[in-house]
Design a protein around this motif. Structure first.
Motif, PDB file in Angstrom:
ATOM      1  N   GLU A   2      12.389 -21.876  -8.894  1.00 21.14           N
ATOM      2  CA  GLU A   2      11.107 -21.219  -8.683  1.00 21.14           C
ATOM      3  C   GLU A   2      11.299 -19.744  -8.322  1.00 21.14           C
ATOM      4  O   GLU A   2      10.581 -18.879  -8.816  1.00 21.14           O
ATOM      5  N   GLN A   3      12.289 -19.483  -7.480  1.00 20.94           N
ATOM      6  CA  GLN A   3      12.585 -18.099  -7.094  1.00 20.94           C
ATOM      7  C   GLN A   3      13.026 -17.289  -8.319  1.00 20.94           C
ATOM      8  O   GLN A   3      12.617 -16.135  -8.473  1.00 20.94           O
ATOM      9  N   ASP A   4      13.826 -17.898  -9.181  1.00 23.77           N
ATOM     10  CA  ASP A   4      14.251 -17.210 -10.402  1.00 23.77           C
ATOM     11  C   ASP A   4      13.040 -16.847 -11.258  1.00 23.77           C
ATOM     12  O   ASP A   4      12.978 -15.746 -11.824  1.00 23.77           O
ATOM     13  N   ARG A   6      10.046 -16.248 -10.197  1.00 27.77           N
ATOM     14  CA  ARG A   6       9.342 -15.125  -9.547  1.00 27.77           C
ATOM     15  C   ARG A   6      10.037 -13.798  -9.834  1.00 27.77           C
ATOM     16  O   ARG A   6       9.383 -12.781 -10.067  1.00 27.77           O
ATOM     17  N   ARG A  56      22.131 -15.020  -8.326  1.00 28.09           N
ATOM     18  CA  ARG A  56      21.597 -16.377  -8.153  1.00 28.09           C
ATOM     19  C   ARG A  56      22.159 -17.315  -9.224  1.00 28.09           C
ATOM     20  O   ARG A  56      22.553 -18.439  -8.928  1.00 28.09           O
ATOM     21  N   ASP A  67      20.074 -19.394  -2.936  1.00 27.90           N
ATOM     22  CA  ASP A  67      19.236 -18.729  -1.941  1.00 27.90           C
ATOM     23  C   ASP A  67      20.042 -17.830  -1.012  1.00 27.90           C
ATOM     24  O   ASP A  67      19.474 -17.074  -0.233  1.00 27.90           O
TER      25      ASP A  67
END
Length: 82
Positions: A2-4, A6, A56, A67
């Motif tokens: 999910e962070q990737d 974003r 990441r 993270d």
């Protein structure tokens, strides 16, 4: 993951901002000095985002926690090719 997503969304947004700046310059809405200043800022942030995404992905590939990747200073990221 999910962070990737974003980070990729932010990269896409900055690329669009870059296009808008170039269009604004062509339309005479901003001068070349303003365009250069804003593009320089965008390019630095883009480099940092790409660097973070690469960190990441590398951590994931090698079984580490993605993270734990962190945004590095632009002075460090910008100096890779020198």
């Amino acid at each position: 993951m999910e962070q990737d997503q974003r980070i990729l969304a932010r990269i896409t947004e900055m690329v669009e901002n870059e296009r808008e700046l170039r269009t604004s310059l062509s339309a005479g809405e901003i001068d070349s000095t303003t365009e250069r200043q804003r593009l320089t800022e965008l390019e630095r942030e883009l480099d940092q985002c790409w660097d973070l995404l690469r960190q990441r992905r590398a951590k994931t590939e090698y079984g580490e926690n993605p993270d734990e990747a962190a945004v590095r200073p632009s002075s460090q990221v910008e100096g890779y090719l020198e």
